[in-house]
Design a protein around this motif. Sequence first.
Motif, mmCIF file in Angstrom:
data_model
loop_
_atom_site.group_PDB
_atom_site.id
_atom_site.type_symbol
_atom_site.label_atom_id
_atom_site.label_comp_id
_atom_site.label_asym_id
_atom_site.label_seq_id
_atom_site.Cartn_x
_atom_site.Cartn_y
_atom_site.Cartn_z
ATOM 1 N N TYR A 20 66.275 95.951 19.619
ATOM 2 C CA TYR A 20 65.191 95.292 20.339
ATOM 3 C C TYR A 20 64.977 93.865 19.853
ATOM 4 O O TYR A 20 64.586 92.995 20.634
ATOM 5 N N ALA A 24 65.066 90.765 22.359
ATOM 6 C CA ALA A 24 63.906 89.876 22.473
ATOM 7 C C ALA A 24 64.320 88.428 22.263
ATOM 8 O O ALA A 24 63.817 87.518 22.952
ATOM 9 N N HIS A 51 60.105 95.876 23.151
ATOM 10 C CA HIS A 51 60.418 94.482 23.478
ATOM 11 C C HIS A 51 59.168 93.613 23.352
ATOM 12 O O HIS A 51 59.233 92.483 22.850
ATOM 13 N N ASP A 52 58.028 94.137 23.806
ATOM 14 C CA ASP A 52 56.790 93.362 23.765
ATOM 15 C C ASP A 52 56.370 93.078 22.328
ATOM 16 O O ASP A 52 55.881 91.986 22.019
ATOM 17 N N GLU A 54 58.349 92.737 19.749
ATOM 18 C CA GLU A 54 59.216 91.701 19.189
ATOM 19 C C GLU A 54 58.927 90.337 19.798
ATOM 20 O O GLU A 54 58.985 89.314 19.107
ATOM 21 N N LEU A 55 58.606 90.307 21.100
ATOM 22 C CA LEU A 55 58.274 89.028 21.728
ATOM 23 C C LEU A 55 56.949 88.486 21.197
ATOM 24 O O LEU A 55 56.785 87.275 21.018
#
Length: 252
Positions: A20, A24, A51-52, A54-55
């Motif tokens: 992930y 990202a 993903h969110d 890591e973003l």
Amino acid sequence: MEVFGDYAYYYNAFYKDKNYIEEALQVDSLLKRYGKNVSTVINYGCGTGRHDVELAKLGYQCEGIDLSPLMISLARENAEQENLEIDFSISDVRNYEPKQQYDAVISLFHVMSYQTSNEDILAAFRSARKALSKGGLFLFDVWYGPGVLSDKPSVRVKEIEDDRNRLVRIARPVMHDDKNVVDVNYEVQVINKETSKVQTINETHNMRYFFRPELEMLLGEAGFKLLDNLDCNTLGKTSFDSWTSYFVAKAQ
């Protein structure tokens, strides 16, 4: 049965080797390449929210929606464990009415390939357009038709284990040439390592593979201009070896 209804319990286990962080960083590079000052992002089909997370660590203000209550529950747990404030909510990407506008909409792990009819994919595109102001970016990935037809889906087996269970997943695909859809029939065997008791879960995931001209047309109908499509692994030009592709569009 809701897709991922039972399967979601073992989702994290089967994709624990999914990178992930790297994905990202890919998304970050694409948002910077094609966008300008992107800071607010909503994820259509966020799954477990990895993903969110890591973003958000990269500085983005993230939100996520997903059809599965279980996925949203796991996403909230993952964000809480990282001490991150990310708004996750249960919604269908086809009829979600955004509460605000964002700099970018992302949709990863082939969520758009789950939209198997023209009506479904167009509805999802129109919802994404509502979530963006003019010039906003829409970044998503799909199963890419030229690659899928060049290297057709076959039976695949994946085995993993943790402290309690050994899990065996068998994927049996059935292709429908008249719909550009693959039915991926999953059988997941969960074998308790202490008792040898076996639990079996069966689910079918219907996946559509797409070609650039049809997506360009559908995006245009939804108010987007297609900017580019790229191989998901190399971020270079797609070819007949590209099984998955990112598509990048701008709201008009």
